[in-house]
Every structure is written in structure tokens, then in C-alpha cells.
Design an enzyme around this catalytic site. Structure first.
Site, PDB file in Angstrom:
ATOM      1  N   LYS A 197     -68.331 -32.027 -34.192  1.00  0.00           N
ATOM      2  CA  LYS A 197     -68.245 -30.737 -34.871  1.00  0.00           C
ATOM      3  C   LYS A 197     -69.379 -30.473 -35.863  1.00  0.00           C
ATOM      4  CE  LYS A 197     -63.195 -30.501 -34.553  1.00  0.00           C
ATOM      5  NZ  LYS A 197     -61.935 -30.338 -35.316  1.00  0.00           N
ATOM      6  N   GLY A 354     -69.377 -44.615 -38.320  1.00  0.00           N
ATOM      7  CA  GLY A 354     -68.542 -45.411 -37.424  1.00  0.00           C
ATOM      8  C   GLY A 354     -68.876 -45.271 -35.953  1.00  0.00           C
ATOM      9  N   GLY A 377     -68.422 -42.655 -45.184  1.00  0.00           N
ATOM     10  CA  GLY A 377     -68.553 -41.500 -46.062  1.00  0.00           C
ATOM     11  C   GLY A 377     -69.722 -41.591 -47.016  1.00  0.00           C
TER      12      GLY A 377
END
Length: 398
Positions: A197, A354, A377
Site C-alpha cells: 500500500k 520485515g 518501525g
């Protein structure tokens, strides 16, 4: 960069509070993947070699400020002892009298593991009182948890304000790699950004078009960019509501001089399963009943050409549905090309995230990359140009 590392500290006889990220998978009380534990091994070994006493602070899971027995760090002790080759003592708290007693009785050459910092509500609130209680247990604070550096917690940010502070070897390696990739890179710089996305990587794309020379967009998000150019992507994963944003990014790239590379040919199929019947078509010729699942060979050749002319590569996200063959072809080919150029000394390659790590491992390319970040993150936020609290806290205040 303004921060100190272990070489700048006098560790002899000192109690060293080391913030680590050992949030590893555990099944039936046993660690199933000790990668994160092994990554902090150099820091622990160097502290012990310098005569310091390592006291480990870490979180595990999301207990939300309550004691959750299933999220205790105690089961990690055998894996830590195996990795570090030295005894590891465990204490069922990370502050207070019990922790103080455990620190006082820590034998030379041994390691102390304190209980999950997130068992205290003050950890995620960056409570000054909790940070002060932790600080009483040590003489020096060493942050070796880059993957938790985007959180302003008591053990990642608050504690760094209270003791002489330095970066551990893993933190140091992460920061040096990222600085070489985005801070003061060798140019030209190419970034490969993939994934499902656009919406999850908006800030990343917006920052990269200002800093890199070439931006390769792959994965599901490439479909959104194709749709933004008026191309019919059939039944492909696509955020049609984000096409305006994609157009804005393309326009911004024009003003900054960043060249965006989108798929020129694609691999399409009617179903998403291993070995599904598929065909390669031009990017603007996706059948209405098909979905785009990978970039085609022409696109891969163009990516290879860009890599050949580059000096630095940043990679975040796969170029296609790499989990299932044959839709892993573009990711595998590009990864192997990047690895070969790195091995030949032509390219500095830094990757993280990841799916990225999994994809590079699957391609057999990970070992030859210059640096692969274990952070998720934190890596993404750094690439977005954000200030990470845990990193900022390493720099001495004026």
C-alpha cells in the site's frame, strides 16, 4: 554524529545498563529464532572484555503496564547463555529492592537480565520516576535497541537523560549504515520501495523523492501509481482512493529531479496461488479479469541498469508477491543483482523491514548486502526523515 559508542566509555568495574531488543519468538517456552539475541552479542562481549557488568533491560510483547506471566523474559535465559557463552542471572523486576539486590550480587563475568520493562505502566509513558529507579541500578547507559528507538519510553529515552550514555555495537552499526545511505551517501542513490500500500509509505516516498536520484516503486503500491496515470490495472490490489496522492508524489519528483521507475511490463494471473497460470504483458495491457502480481523481465532489466550506474542502494519492500512462485522472480532477480554489485565493491546496499529481510533471505542475497536492519518501525521512520527519540537522546544536551 555527536553520540558516543562503547570505545568512548570507561567501562572497567562499571554497572552498564544495556537496553536491548530481544523480543524474539517463543514457542513452548523455547526461543525459535535467536537472531535478535545474536545481534547484541558483540555489545555484551565488549562490555565484559572491558571489565563492565552488563545489566539487560528489554521489553517483550505488549503487556500494557501489567504483569503478564506469559510475557516474562525468564524463558530467554537459556538462549542468552548459549549466545553469550556466560552465565545469565534473572531478576523478576527491573527496578526496586529486588533488582538492586540482584545488581549488587552480580558476579564478575556474568550478565543480569531484568524483567520485562513493559510490566510497568510508566515504561510506555516515559515516566521520569521509573527512569530514575532504573538509573539507580547502573553507572552507564548503553542503548543497543535501534528497533525500539522510535519509542520515547522510560528505558529508551528517559534513562538516557540520567546517566552517561552511549550506543551499543548494533545501534552504532545501524546509525552508521543509515547515515551512509541517506545522510551523506555516495551518489547516485537509488531506492527500491515495494509493498502492498501507498498509504503506509506516504511519508517515506515523500522524503525519498527529495533525497535519492532514482526511486523504483514495486509491489502492490506500483499498481496505484499506474492507476494514477490512467492505466487500467484490472483486479489488481490497488488503492484507487490514493491515486491523487500518487500524482502528487510524481509531480514532486519532477521538481526535485528524482527519476521514478514504475513497471513497464507486468506478470498477471487470474488467481493468486503457487504455480498459477500467468502471462507477461505490457503494464498498460492488464486484462480486466486479471491481477498484477509481479514486475516483468523488461522492468527487471531497467532496474538492473539503474543499479549498475548507482553507488548507493536503499531497499524497503518486495517488488512483487514474493511469497509465492513464480511471482517472486522480479524481487529475486533484483536482489541478486544488488548483492552481486555489492560483492564486487560497486554498490553500498542498505535494506530493512520485515518483508524485505524475508525476501532478501529467500533470494539468497542477504549475506552480500552491506547492511540489513533488523528494525521495522524505527528503520521506516528514519527513512521518512523523522527524529527518533532513542537516537536523539544519545546526543549530549548542550
Amino acid at each position: 554524529m555527536g553520540w558516543k559508542n562503547l570505545d568512548d566509555m570507561d567501562l572497567g568495574g562499571k554497572r552498564v545498563l544495556v537496553r536491548v531488543d530481544i523480543n524474539v519468538p517463543v514457542e513452548d517456552g523455547k526461543v525459535t529464532d535467536d537472531t535478535r539475541i545474536r545481534r547484541v552479542q558483540p555489545t555484551i562481549q565488549d562490555i565484559l572484555a572491558a571489565g563492565g557488568r552488563p545489566i539487560l533491560l528489554a521489553h517483550f510483547g505488549r503487556p500494557k503496564g501489567k504483569v503478564v506471566p506469559e510475557m516474562s523474559l525468564r524463558p530467554l535465559v537459556p538462549a542468552l547463555e548459549a549466545a553469550f557463552g556466560t552465565p545469565v542471572t534473572f531478576c523478576a523486576d527491573c527496578r526496586g529492592p529486588a533488582a538492586q539486590a540482584a545488581v549488587d550480587s552480580l558476579a564478575e563475568g556474568a550478565i543480569l537480565l531484568l524483567e520485562n520493562t513493559r510490566f510497568h505502566a510508566g515504561e510506555e509513558k516515559n515516566d521520569g520516576g521509573l527512569a530514575a529507579e532504573m538509573a539507580e541500578l547502573g553507572d552507564i547507559y548503553c542503548n543497543d535497541a535501534f528497533s525500539a528507538a522510535h519509542r520515547a519510553h522510560a528505558s529508551t529515552e528517559g534513562l538516557a537523560r540520567l546517566l552517561p550514555t552511549c550506543a551499543g555495537r548494533l545501534m552504532q552499526a545501524e546509525l552508521e549504515a543509515l547515515e551512509s545511505a541517506l545522510g551523506q551517501p555516495q551518489r547516485p542513490v537509488v531506492a527500491v520501495v515495494g509493498g502492498a500500500k501507498v498509504s503506509t509509505k506516504l511519508e517515506l516516498l515523500g522524503n525519498l523523492v527529495e533525497k535519492v536520484d532514482h526511486l523504483v516503486i514495486g509491489g502492490g503500491m506500483a499498481n496505484t501509481f499506474l492507476a494514477a496515470q490512467g492505466i487500467d490495472v484490472g483486479k489488481s490490489l490497488c488503492e484507487h482512493e490514493m491515486t491523487g496522492t500518487a500524482q502528487d508524489i510524481l509531480a514532486k519528483a519532477d521538481t526535485t529531479g528524482c527519476k521514478i521507475l514504475l513497471p513497464s511490463d507486468v506478470v498477471v494471473a487470474r488467481e493468486f496461488k503457487a504455480g498459477a497460470e500467468n502471462e507477461t504483458v505490457a503494464a498498460d495491457a492488464c486484462p480486466a479479469d486479471a491481477m498484477i502480481l509481479d514486475a516483468g523481465p523488461d522492468t527487471v532489466a531497467r532496474v538492473a541498469e539503474v543499479m549498475e550506474g548507482a553507488k548507493t542502494l536503499i531497499w524497503n519492500g518486495p517488488m512483487g508477491a514474493f511469497e509465492i512462485a513464480p511471482f517472486d522472480a522480479a524481487t529475486n532477480a533484483a536482489a541478486k543483482q544488488a548483492a552481486a554489485l555489492t560483492k564486487a565493491g560497486q554498490l553500498i546496499t542498505v535494506a530493512g523491514g520485515g518483508d524485505t529481510v524475508a525476501a532478501l533471505n529467500q533470494a539468497g542475497a542477504a549475506a552480500d548486502f552491506t547492511y540489513i536492519s533488523t528494525a521495522g518501525g524505527a528503520f521506516l521512520e528514519w527513512m521518512e526523515g523523522k527524529t527518533l527519540p532513542g537516537v536523539a537522546a544519545l546526543t549530549p544536551q548542550a
